[in-house]
Scaffold this active site. Structure first.
Site, short mmCIF file in Angstrom:
data_model
loop_
_atom_site.label_atom_id
_atom_site.label_comp_id
_atom_site.label_asym_id
_atom_site.label_seq_id
_atom_site.Cartn_x
_atom_site.Cartn_y
_atom_site.Cartn_z
N ASP A 51 0.84 -1.21 0.00
CA ASP A 51 0.00 0.00 0.00
C ASP A 51 0.88 1.26 0.00
OD1 ASP A 51 0.85 -0.10 2.61
OD2 ASP A 51 -1.14 0.08 3.52
N SER A 52 2.20 1.07 -0.04
CA SER A 52 3.11 2.19 -0.31
C SER A 52 2.77 2.83 -1.65
CB SER A 52 4.57 1.72 -0.30
OG SER A 52 4.75 0.61 -1.15
N ASP A 90 -0.90 -6.14 0.16
CA ASP A 90 -1.22 -5.43 1.39
C ASP A 90 -2.72 -5.25 1.53
OD1 ASP A 90 0.73 -4.69 3.22
OD2 ASP A 90 1.49 -3.07 1.94
N LYS A 120 -1.06 -9.35 3.29
CA LYS A 120 -0.22 -8.85 4.39
C LYS A 120 -1.05 -7.88 5.23
CE LYS A 120 3.46 -5.88 3.81
NZ LYS A 120 3.05 -4.69 4.58
N GLU A 122 -0.89 -5.29 8.80
CA GLU A 122 -0.04 -4.62 9.77
C GLU A 122 -0.62 -4.76 11.18
OE1 GLU A 122 0.62 -0.52 8.73
OE2 GLU A 122 1.34 -1.02 6.72
N GLU A 189 9.74 -3.83 10.20
CA GLU A 189 10.09 -2.52 9.61
C GLU A 189 10.71 -1.60 10.64
OE1 GLU A 189 7.21 -0.76 6.99
OE2 GLU A 189 8.28 1.16 6.95
O1 KIV Z 1 3.63 -1.01 1.56
C1 KIV Z 1 4.77 -1.44 1.45
O2 KIV Z 1 5.46 -1.27 0.43
C2 KIV Z 1 5.32 -2.19 2.57
C3 KIV Z 1 6.80 -2.45 2.59
C4 KIV Z 1 7.50 -1.22 2.97
C5 KIV Z 1 7.16 -3.58 3.47
O3 KIV Z 1 4.60 -2.53 3.46
#
Ligand code: KIV
Length: 271
Positions: A51-52, A90, A120, A122, A189
């Site tokens: 989600d970056s 994510d 994934k 968090e 992280e």
């Molecule tokens: O969103 C993302 O790219 C991430 C990585 C930084 C691990 O969660």
């Protein structure tokens, strides 16, 4: 044939085996077809549709605005390009935090609509029930603890987590809880290298570090960062493997000059 070459497709079992054999796992982010194809051909193990993308692709200040529909849109492009890498997606902010059932339903939607291999999430203890529900349905979950960007407003800054003992104990406890809940792997992280080492040794599942030192079982970076495309972002943990912003800038200005001065297109480039 090496252990890595043996894998036609990277699965959760393959990652487990890489950890057991002490072979480092490689991971990078991808949000589009062409990048995913190049990364897969280069032999990356894990492709994260992170989600970056909310920051580096959409230009938001945080990852919070990203939606389920947007994650699904990008993941569909990525999975079409991939033959070998494991594609992990994510789950965006507020797609799993409210109640476990909602997280479960959204994880199912991602798997059903995108052809990805895992999701994934968090967080630590507070999302353990959600992880249990999702994994019980046969959906592999990657955890993510330490500095978790979806909680940026609670943290107040992007400083590293686990610096003092209380915070380090909490991160270690969360790592164990996430493993017990059924996660197949966990992103660490921005935590001290010594803490990441302790967690990596304490867990049987692989740890993937970003700003967490060399002792993790694998490493991940945000691809536009390591390519030198994200020029305003210079954290200490990013190594620049290319300077594509400079190269792109030169290509763009050369193109503009060539068009203005009638050097492009040539006769050979015309019909
Ligand atoms: O969103 C993302 O790219 C991430 C990585 C930084 C691990 O969660």
């Amino acid at each position: 044939m090496s252990t890595e070459q043996k894998f036609k497709r990277i699965t959760t079992k393959a990652l487990e085996l890489l950890k057991k054999k002490g072979i480092k796992i490689t991971a990078l982010t991808a949000y589009d077809f062409i990048t995913a194809k190049l990364l897969d051909q280069a032999g990356i193990d894990v492709l994260l549709v992170g989600d970056s993308l909310g920051m580096v692709f959409q230009g938001n200040e945080t990852t919070l605005p990203v939606t389920m529909d947007e994650m699904i849109y990008h993941t569909k492009a990525v999975t079409k390009a991939v033959n070998r890498a494991m594609v992990v997606v994510d789950m965006p902010f507020m797609s799993y935090q409210l109640i476990a059932d909602e997280g479960f339903r959204n994880a199912g939607r991602i798997m059903k609509e995108t052809n990805a291999s895992a999701v994934k999430l968090e967080g630590g203890e507070r999302i353990a029930d959600t992880i249990k529900k999702i994994t019980a349905a046969g959906i592999p979950v990657m955890g993510h603890i330490g500095l978790t960007p979806q909680s940026i407003h609670q943290f107040g800054s992007y400083r590293e987590r686990g610096r003092d003992k209380a915070e380090a104990d909490e991160v270690l406890k969360d790592a164990k809880i996430i493993e017990e809940a059924g996660a197949f792997s966990i992103v660490l992280e921005k935590i001290p290298a010594a803490l990441a080492k302790q967690i990596t040794e304490a867990l049987t599942i692989p740890t993937i570090g970003i700003g967490a030192g060399v002792h993790c079982d694998g490493q991940i970076l945000v691809t536009p960062d390591m390519l030198g495309l994200n020029v305003d972002f210079h954290p200490r943990f990013v190594r620049y493997y290319a300077q594509l912003a400079d190269e792109s800038n030169k290509a763009f200005t050369d193109y503009i000059n060539d068009v203005k001065t009638l050097k492009f297109p040539s006769e050979d480039e015309s019909y």
